[in-house]
Write a protein that holds these residues in place. Sequence first.
Motif, mmCIF file in Angstrom:
data_model
loop_
_atom_site.group_PDB
_atom_site.id
_atom_site.type_symbol
_atom_site.label_atom_id
_atom_site.label_comp_id
_atom_site.label_asym_id
_atom_site.label_seq_id
_atom_site.Cartn_x
_atom_site.Cartn_y
_atom_site.Cartn_z
ATOM 1 N N MET A 190 2.040 -7.061 -2.348
ATOM 2 C CA MET A 190 1.246 -6.185 -1.487
ATOM 3 C C MET A 190 1.639 -4.730 -1.702
ATOM 4 O O MET A 190 0.781 -3.853 -1.800
ATOM 5 C CB MET A 190 1.443 -6.559 -0.020
ATOM 6 C CG MET A 190 0.766 -7.841 0.398
ATOM 7 S SD MET A 190 0.742 -8.081 2.196
ATOM 8 C CE MET A 190 -0.468 -6.830 2.681
ATOM 9 N N GLY A 191 2.947 -4.471 -1.776
ATOM 10 C CA GLY A 191 3.416 -3.096 -1.966
ATOM 11 C C GLY A 191 2.915 -2.488 -3.254
ATOM 12 O O GLY A 191 2.575 -1.301 -3.300
ATOM 13 N N ALA A 192 2.853 -3.289 -4.322
ATOM 14 C CA ALA A 192 2.352 -2.780 -5.600
ATOM 15 C C ALA A 192 0.906 -2.328 -5.476
ATOM 16 O O ALA A 192 0.520 -1.249 -5.963
ATOM 17 C CB ALA A 192 2.487 -3.852 -6.679
ATOM 18 N N ALA A 193 0.085 -3.142 -4.823
ATOM 19 C CA ALA A 193 -1.324 -2.771 -4.636
ATOM 20 C C ALA A 193 -1.445 -1.543 -3.738
ATOM 21 O O ALA A 193 -2.243 -0.630 -4.008
ATOM 22 C CB ALA A 193 -2.088 -3.943 -4.029
ATOM 23 N N LEU A 194 -0.655 -1.485 -2.686
ATOM 24 C CA LEU A 194 -0.748 -0.392 -1.727
ATOM 25 C C LEU A 194 -0.311 0.931 -2.342
ATOM 26 O O LEU A 194 -0.961 1.972 -2.158
ATOM 27 C CB LEU A 194 0.110 -0.707 -0.500
ATOM 28 C CG LEU A 194 -0.238 -2.020 0.236
ATOM 29 C CD1 LEU A 194 0.813 -2.339 1.284
ATOM 30 C CD2 LEU A 194 -1.617 -1.962 0.837
ATOM 31 N N LYS A 195 0.793 0.897 -3.083
ATOM 32 C CA LYS A 195 1.318 2.128 -3.677
ATOM 33 C C LYS A 195 0.391 2.671 -4.765
ATOM 34 O O LYS A 195 0.285 3.887 -4.959
ATOM 35 C CB LYS A 195 2.712 1.876 -4.253
ATOM 36 C CG LYS A 195 3.794 1.650 -3.210
ATOM 37 C CD LYS A 195 4.168 2.933 -2.494
ATOM 38 C CE LYS A 195 5.384 2.762 -1.624
ATOM 39 N NZ LYS A 195 5.803 4.015 -0.951
ATOM 40 N N GLN A 196 -0.271 1.779 -5.484
ATOM 41 C CA GLN A 196 -1.206 2.239 -6.505
ATOM 42 C C GLN A 196 -2.424 2.886 -5.873
ATOM 43 O O GLN A 196 -3.021 3.785 -6.457
ATOM 44 C CB GLN A 196 -1.602 1.069 -7.406
ATOM 45 C CG GLN A 196 -0.468 0.601 -8.320
ATOM 46 C CD GLN A 196 -0.795 -0.683 -9.054
ATOM 47 O OE1 GLN A 196 -1.924 -1.156 -9.041
ATOM 48 N NE2 GLN A 196 0.205 -1.249 -9.702
ATOM 49 N N HIS A 197 -2.779 2.443 -4.694
ATOM 50 C CA HIS A 197 -3.898 3.044 -3.977
ATOM 51 C C HIS A 197 -3.505 4.359 -3.331
ATOM 52 O O HIS A 197 -4.278 5.322 -3.329
ATOM 53 C CB HIS A 197 -4.403 2.062 -2.926
ATOM 54 C CG HIS A 197 -5.473 2.613 -2.037
ATOM 55 N ND1 HIS A 197 -6.791 2.697 -2.423
ATOM 56 C CD2 HIS A 197 -5.426 3.131 -0.774
ATOM 57 C CE1 HIS A 197 -7.507 3.232 -1.446
ATOM 58 N NE2 HIS A 197 -6.705 3.499 -0.435
ATOM 59 N N ASN A 198 -2.314 4.399 -2.750
ATOM 60 C CA ASN A 198 -1.839 5.586 -2.033
ATOM 61 C C ASN A 198 -0.326 5.675 -2.202
ATOM 62 O O ASN A 198 0.422 4.977 -1.506
ATOM 63 C CB ASN A 198 -2.211 5.491 -0.554
ATOM 64 C CG ASN A 198 -1.680 6.665 0.259
ATOM 65 O OD1 ASN A 198 -1.149 7.633 -0.283
ATOM 66 N ND2 ASN A 198 -1.804 6.583 1.572
ATOM 67 N N ALA A 199 0.114 6.511 -3.107
ATOM 68 C CA ALA A 199 1.543 6.613 -3.417
ATOM 69 C C ALA A 199 2.359 7.061 -2.215
ATOM 70 O O ALA A 199 3.575 6.825 -2.150
ATOM 71 C CB ALA A 199 1.763 7.581 -4.579
ATOM 72 N N ASP A 200 1.722 7.694 -1.249
ATOM 73 C CA ASP A 200 2.436 8.176 -0.061
ATOM 74 C C ASP A 200 2.496 7.143 1.058
ATOM 75 O O ASP A 200 3.126 7.390 2.094
ATOM 76 C CB ASP A 200 1.771 9.449 0.467
ATOM 77 C CG ASP A 200 1.890 10.612 -0.506
ATOM 78 O OD1 ASP A 200 2.928 10.699 -1.190
ATOM 79 O OD2 ASP A 200 0.943 11.413 -0.597
ATOM 80 N N ALA A 201 1.827 6.010 0.891
ATOM 81 C CA ALA A 201 1.872 4.964 1.918
ATOM 82 C C ALA A 201 3.299 4.450 2.070
ATOM 83 O O ALA A 201 4.048 4.341 1.098
ATOM 84 C CB ALA A 201 0.943 3.819 1.548
ATOM 85 N N GLN A 202 3.680 4.153 3.292
ATOM 86 C CA GLN A 202 4.989 3.585 3.559
ATOM 87 C C GLN A 202 4.909 2.063 3.530
ATOM 88 O O GLN A 202 3.997 1.472 4.123
ATOM 89 C CB GLN A 202 5.518 4.025 4.919
ATOM 90 C CG GLN A 202 6.164 5.397 4.941
ATOM 91 C CD GLN A 202 6.957 5.596 6.232
ATOM 92 O OE1 GLN A 202 6.460 5.377 7.326
ATOM 93 N NE2 GLN A 202 8.191 6.023 6.095
ATOM 94 N N VAL A 203 5.855 1.440 2.854
ATOM 95 C CA VAL A 203 5.947 -0.014 2.792
ATOM 96 C C VAL A 203 7.295 -0.406 3.391
ATOM 97 O O VAL A 203 8.345 -0.112 2.824
ATOM 98 C CB VAL A 203 5.816 -0.533 1.350
ATOM 99 C CG1 VAL A 203 6.017 -2.043 1.302
ATOM 100 C CG2 VAL A 203 4.453 -0.158 0.768
ATOM 101 N N ILE A 204 7.249 -1.046 4.542
ATOM 102 C CA ILE A 204 8.455 -1.378 5.289
ATOM 103 C C ILE A 204 8.581 -2.892 5.372
ATOM 104 O O ILE A 204 7.644 -3.588 5.771
ATOM 105 C CB ILE A 204 8.408 -0.782 6.709
ATOM 106 C CG1 ILE A 204 8.234 0.739 6.633
ATOM 107 C CG2 ILE A 204 9.683 -1.134 7.486
ATOM 108 C CD1 ILE A 204 8.011 1.399 7.988
ATOM 109 N N GLY A 205 9.745 -3.410 5.003
ATOM 110 C CA GLY A 205 9.996 -4.840 5.042
ATOM 111 C C GLY A 205 10.742 -5.252 6.295
ATOM 112 O O GLY A 205 11.546 -4.494 6.830
ATOM 113 N N VAL A 206 10.478 -6.478 6.734
ATOM 114 C CA VAL A 206 11.102 -7.027 7.944
ATOM 115 C C VAL A 206 11.795 -8.337 7.591
ATOM 116 O O VAL A 206 11.159 -9.257 7.058
ATOM 117 C CB VAL A 206 10.057 -7.308 9.044
ATOM 118 C CG1 VAL A 206 10.742 -7.775 10.317
ATOM 119 C CG2 VAL A 206 9.184 -6.100 9.298
ATOM 120 N N GLU A 207 13.094 -8.413 7.889
ATOM 121 C CA GLU A 207 13.840 -9.653 7.700
ATOM 122 C C GLU A 207 14.538 -10.067 8.989
ATOM 123 O O GLU A 207 14.934 -9.209 9.781
ATOM 124 C CB GLU A 207 14.910 -9.484 6.619
ATOM 125 C CG GLU A 207 14.392 -9.556 5.207
ATOM 126 C CD GLU A 207 15.507 -9.549 4.172
ATOM 127 O OE1 GLU A 207 15.452 -10.394 3.266
ATOM 128 O OE2 GLU A 207 16.407 -8.703 4.255
#
Length: 323
Positions: A190-207
């Motif tokens: 998901m992060g790969a797709a999101l960052k390619q669309h918007n490099a400034d998007a934040q991708v935060i993981g939850v464990e």
Amino acid sequence: MILPTPDQIADDARDLAVDTIRTPVLSLTSDRWRGILPDAASVTVKLELFQQAGSFKARGVLLGIRGLDAVQRRVGVVAASGGNHALAVSWAAQAAGVSARIAMPATVDPLRIDGCRAMGAEVTLCDDMPAAFAEMDRVVSQEGRAILHPFDGAHMTLGAAVCGAEYLAQAPHIDTFVIPVGGGGLIGGMGAALKQHNADAQVIGVEPEGADSMTRSLAAGHPVALDRIATIADSLSAPRAMPESFAVAQAVVDRMVHVTDAAMRRAMGQYMDVLRILAEPACAASLAAICGPLRTDLAGRHVGIIACGSNVSVARWQALMAG
């Protein structure tokens, strides 16, 4: 490590469209959420629990099955899973006429075990997730079956990337994505797709606090294994990070946060109270994070969370909620 390209994601999305579900997104604007959600500009959830086999895993597993050669199809596949991946493998293998062996912890919800067997998979019950992974490796060495790993593999990354691209198409305004992490396949793709669309998007993981192999791996700069797993979120209980999924996550994840079992229980209750959704702990992890450790960090952000899957019986849900 090579991230999936937009063209690859688009091609796979077209290939998967007939056999998977374009799961809905829901803007959490109801007044019933007042006092629960953080003070963000908006919060949206993608309801992957409505996907084939009950979780986001279906896309990647289907790509993995389609990628088998003739010999692998004849011999069959094997997987280790706490449930959602097991069900996805059983579903995709049955549809393709491929034999499936599944190694699962004996403590998982009987609904998941019975579901796999109902779809024709042979299930071996193990003491815990590390033992299930060991059983998967044994089956490979003795039977020559192809591994359908629950998170490490280009097909799993691509399947998750298709999910990410679909989410963006449905809610292009989102600038902060909060994604549950087990082994890292979902957040990596998901992060790969999101960052390619918007490099400034934040991708935060939850464990979960008691199963944080990715958090530890990112801090160490290399994949690490856990000595012990202690969480109610069995779908997020990967015993170790793996090289490929770790490398993808390392390239796209901006931040990791922990949630407690208590926080996931609260979020499970909130999904039930507001949306009447029977959410397993992993399904509720993103909601738990935005209402907990991320609560004060999301002002002005357009937040996207994901209800990643929910294969849980009423009896198990009630037992989990009872603590």
